[in-house]
Design a protein around this motif. Structure first.
Motif, PDB file in Angstrom:
ATOM      1  N   THR A 229      -0.540   4.776   6.592  1.00  0.00           N
ATOM      2  CA  THR A 229      -0.573   3.457   5.953  1.00  0.00           C
ATOM      3  C   THR A 229      -2.011   3.185   5.514  1.00  0.00           C
ATOM      4  O   THR A 229      -2.957   3.416   6.265  1.00  0.00           O
ATOM      5  CB  THR A 229      -0.042   2.359   6.898  1.00  0.00           C
ATOM      6  N   THR A 230      -2.174   2.706   4.279  1.00  0.00           N
ATOM      7  CA  THR A 230      -3.495   2.618   3.667  1.00  0.00           C
ATOM      8  C   THR A 230      -3.780   1.204   3.186  1.00  0.00           C
ATOM      9  O   THR A 230      -2.977   0.617   2.450  1.00  0.00           O
ATOM     10  CB  THR A 230      -3.609   3.575   2.462  1.00  0.00           C
TER      11      THR A 230
ATOM     12  N   LEU B 235      -4.213   4.876  10.036  1.00  0.00           N
ATOM     13  CA  LEU B 235      -4.592   3.785   9.147  1.00  0.00           C
ATOM     14  C   LEU B 235      -5.825   4.206   8.351  1.00  0.00           C
ATOM     15  O   LEU B 235      -6.878   4.476   8.929  1.00  0.00           O
ATOM     16  CB  LEU B 235      -4.902   2.515   9.942  1.00  0.00           C
ATOM     17  N   GLN B 236      -5.670   4.267   7.026  1.00  0.00           N
ATOM     18  CA  GLN B 236      -6.802   4.535   6.145  1.00  0.00           C
ATOM     19  C   GLN B 236      -7.346   3.206   5.626  1.00  0.00           C
ATOM     20  O   GLN B 236      -6.604   2.421   5.036  1.00  0.00           O
ATOM     21  CB  GLN B 236      -6.376   5.375   4.935  1.00  0.00           C
ATOM     22  N   LEU B 237      -8.626   2.975   5.817  1.00  0.00           N
ATOM     23  CA  LEU B 237      -9.272   1.802   5.251  1.00  0.00           C
ATOM     24  C   LEU B 237      -9.986   2.235   3.972  1.00  0.00           C
ATOM     25  O   LEU B 237     -11.077   2.794   4.002  1.00  0.00           O
ATOM     26  CB  LEU B 237     -10.240   1.185   6.262  1.00  0.00           C
TER      27      LEU B 237
ATOM     28  N   TYR C   7       2.987   3.924   3.454  1.00  0.00           N
ATOM     29  CA  TYR C   7       2.997   2.473   3.322  1.00  0.00           C
ATOM     30  C   TYR C   7       1.621   2.015   2.841  1.00  0.00           C
ATOM     31  O   TYR C   7       0.618   2.676   3.080  1.00  0.00           O
ATOM     32  CB  TYR C   7       3.333   1.794   4.650  1.00  0.00           C
ATOM     33  N   LEU C   8       1.608   0.854   2.171  1.00  0.00           N
ATOM     34  CA  LEU C   8       0.361   0.302   1.639  1.00  0.00           C
ATOM     35  C   LEU C   8       0.142  -1.103   2.179  1.00  0.00           C
ATOM     36  O   LEU C   8       1.092  -1.855   2.415  1.00  0.00           O
ATOM     37  CB  LEU C   8       0.407   0.244   0.111  1.00  0.00           C
ATOM     38  N   ILE C   9      -1.135  -1.440   2.351  1.00  0.00           N
ATOM     39  CA  ILE C   9      -1.551  -2.784   2.762  1.00  0.00           C
ATOM     40  C   ILE C   9      -2.443  -3.354   1.667  1.00  0.00           C
ATOM     41  O   ILE C   9      -3.351  -2.661   1.176  1.00  0.00           O
ATOM     42  CB  ILE C   9      -2.313  -2.743   4.096  1.00  0.00           C
TER      43      ILE C   9
ATOM     44  N   GLU D  88       2.803  -4.063 -10.108  1.00  0.00           N
ATOM     45  CA  GLU D  88       2.892  -3.962 -11.564  1.00  0.00           C
ATOM     46  C   GLU D  88       2.544  -2.563 -12.063  1.00  0.00           C
ATOM     47  O   GLU D  88       3.245  -2.001 -12.911  1.00  0.00           O
ATOM     48  CB  GLU D  88       1.970  -4.996 -12.208  1.00  0.00           C
ATOM     49  N   LYS D  89       1.475  -1.979 -11.525  1.00  0.00           N
ATOM     50  CA  LYS D  89       1.011  -0.696 -12.049  1.00  0.00           C
ATOM     51  C   LYS D  89       1.799   0.483 -11.494  1.00  0.00           C
ATOM     52  O   LYS D  89       2.127   1.421 -12.232  1.00  0.00           O
ATOM     53  CB  LYS D  89      -0.475  -0.496 -11.750  1.00  0.00           C
ATOM     54  N   TYR D  90       2.076   0.473 -10.192  1.00  0.00           N
ATOM     55  CA  TYR D  90       2.693   1.643  -9.552  1.00  0.00           C
ATOM     56  C   TYR D  90       4.144   1.404  -9.123  1.00  0.00           C
ATOM     57  O   TYR D  90       4.778   2.330  -8.608  1.00  0.00           O
ATOM     58  CB  TYR D  90       1.871   2.054  -8.322  1.00  0.00           C
ATOM     59  N   LYS D  91       4.600   0.175  -9.304  1.00  0.00           N
ATOM     60  CA  LYS D  91       5.982  -0.169  -8.910  1.00  0.00           C
ATOM     61  C   LYS D  91       6.219   0.072  -7.420  1.00  0.00           C
ATOM     62  O   LYS D  91       7.279   0.527  -7.013  1.00  0.00           O
ATOM     63  CB  LYS D  91       6.993   0.634  -9.750  1.00  0.00           C
ATOM     64  N   VAL D  92       5.198  -0.205  -6.612  1.00  0.00           N
ATOM     65  CA  VAL D  92       5.318  -0.041  -5.165  1.00  0.00           C
ATOM     66  C   VAL D  92       5.023  -1.369  -4.478  1.00  0.00           C
ATOM     67  O   VAL D  92       4.159  -2.139  -4.910  1.00  0.00           O
ATOM     68  CB  VAL D  92       4.360   1.045  -4.625  1.00  0.00           C
ATOM     69  N   SER D  93       5.753  -1.623  -3.421  1.00  0.00           N
ATOM     70  CA  SER D  93       5.503  -2.825  -2.636  1.00  0.00           C
ATOM     71  C   SER D  93       4.422  -2.538  -1.599  1.00  0.00           C
ATOM     72  O   SER D  93       4.185  -1.382  -1.225  1.00  0.00           O
ATOM     73  CB  SER D  93       6.780  -3.289  -1.947  1.00  0.00           C
ATOM     74  N   SER D  94       3.773  -3.567  -1.143  1.00  0.00           N
ATOM     75  CA  SER D  94       2.752  -3.428  -0.099  1.00  0.00           C
ATOM     76  C   SER D  94       2.820  -4.638   0.813  1.00  0.00           C
ATOM     77  O   SER D  94       3.310  -5.701   0.429  1.00  0.00           O
ATOM     78  CB  SER D  94       1.350  -3.302  -0.723  1.00  0.00           C
ATOM     79  N   THR D  95       2.322  -4.463   2.013  1.00  0.00           N
ATOM     80  CA  THR D  95       2.298  -5.548   2.991  1.00  0.00           C
ATOM     81  C   THR D  95       0.994  -6.321   2.849  1.00  0.00           C
ATOM     82  O   THR D  95      -0.094  -5.726   2.867  1.00  0.00           O
ATOM     83  CB  THR D  95       2.418  -4.987   4.421  1.00  0.00           C
TER      84      THR D  95
END
Length: 365
Positions: free
Chosen positions: A112-113, A91-93, A146-148, A160-167
């Motif tokens: 996951t970041t 986990l990257q904070l 994965y992104l948080i 919107e910017k990267y077209k990636v979903s995040s939790t």
């Protein structure tokens, strides 16, 4: 499951928001049966290799000698060490100084970041720094599995910017009950006879707008400014407002009980943050039964909704200081609603469970 947490100066918390998040999260995950490693700066006040069941790894951190450059070296040292730890999840904070080393992260681990706020929007940074931070943000996305997002605003921005979903997992807080006026005595304060703010003294936190409003209100109540003021901007503020005896610069206070009591007994608590996601100090103010006057922006409104008053300029600040009293019955519903939000949406136990479920889900994938 073995989880490493990188991107902070370490635990127990002696610095700020991500460190407090790492502290609560690490302790909560250990209680739930996870093996947890947290990376600490080598000069962190806590020097042991274990803390309440959490494994602590100290890495060399030259930030005190080199400034910002030292953060990049520290993150490099943490990533170099975590490659040897055979972790299931890292986990990257944050990403600011670690994403440039993202290509070194171990391929066998799931990355996951937590993407933090929009760092490149901070007004204190020059154009070249802002460009780098945008680049670092893109690397944070690139090198994460994965992104948080800790706010819906950040989640929408990444999509919107990267077209990636995040939790979406917000920051947490604990409802404050241990109110004690003794904490006020050291500062010669009386309950509800002062106003305050807690923030890093930076332009994007609306410090000058709020303090200009204090001057405009022409009140006799004390106004507390809590945050490290031994910086160039802090010195500028102290010089500008040196003739206003009611403005008191108290420097940073890191004892959570003292902070909670100061918030609890304030008349109005000002939250001027304009950049970022779910700000820790805002949730802590809500948990401390503070009557909040917040900068009018989407991040603050998403959390507070109709349970705060909002300012856009120093005139708004002056009008609230002149006319708003904590004891007014019309504000009590706001206070109750905010405490309910903490209890049922932002309590640390809820947030830890959301992280745990996120880890289980991505591990099973």
């Amino acid at each position: 499951m073995k989880i490493s947490i990188i991107g902070t100066r370490g635990i127990p918390n002696h610095y700020g928001g991500f460190e407090q998040c790492a502290e609560y999260l690490a302790l909560g995950l250990v209680k739930r049966g996870f093996e947890v490693i947290v990376y600490n700066s080598h000069n962190h006040p806590y020097q042991q290799n274990e803390w309440n069941g959490v494994q602590i790894v100290h890495c060399y951190d030259p930030e005190d000698k080199l400034g910002t450059v030292g953060q990049f070296i520290y993150d490099f040292n943490c990533i170099r060490d975590v490659r040897k730890r055979d972790c299931d999840i890292i986990l990257q904070l944050g990403y600011t100084s670690s994403s440039v080393w993202g290509w070194l992260l171990p391929k066998k681990a799931i990355i996951t970041t937590n993407m933090d706020g929009l760092e490149w929007k901070r007004t204190k940074y020059k154009r070249v720094i802002k460009r780098f931070l945008q680049y670092a943000e893109s690397l944070g996305v690139k090198y994460s599995d994965y992104l948080i997002s800790d706010s819906i605003g950040i989640q929408n921005y990444l999509l919107e910017k990267y077209k990636v979903s995040s939790t979406y997992i917000a920051y947490g807080a604990k409802t404050f009950f241990n109110n004690d006026v003794i904490a006020l005595e050291r500062y010669n304060l009386c309950p509800y006879e002062y106003d305050m703010l807690i923030a890093r003294l930076e332009p994007e936190n609306s410090i000058e707008i709020i303090l200009d409003g204090v001057i405009g209100a022409k009140l006799n109540r004390s106004f507390l400014v809590i945050g490290n003021h031994n910086t160039s901007y802090g010195n500028y503020l102290k010089e500008k407002y040196s003739q206003c005896s009611q403005i008191k610069f108290l420097d940073g206070i890191y004892d959570i009980e003292i902070l909670n009591n100061l918030r609890y007994y304030s008349n109005i608590y000002f939250h001027g943050h304009t950049v970022g996601g779910t700000n820790p100090s805002l949730l802590e103010a809500m948990a401390s039964n503070s009557l909040i006057c917040a900068n009018d922006n989407e991040f603050n409104r998403y959390i507070l909704r109709e349970d705060a008053v909002y300012f856009k300029n120093s005139l708004d600040v002056s009008q609230y200081l002149d006319n708003v009293k904590y004891e007014d019955e019309k504000f009590q519903t706001m206070l109750a609603n905010n405490k309910m939000k903490i209890r049922y949406m932002y309590d640390w136990e809820i947030i830890i469970n959301q992280y745990m479920n996120h880890f289980i889900e991505i591990y099973n994938r």
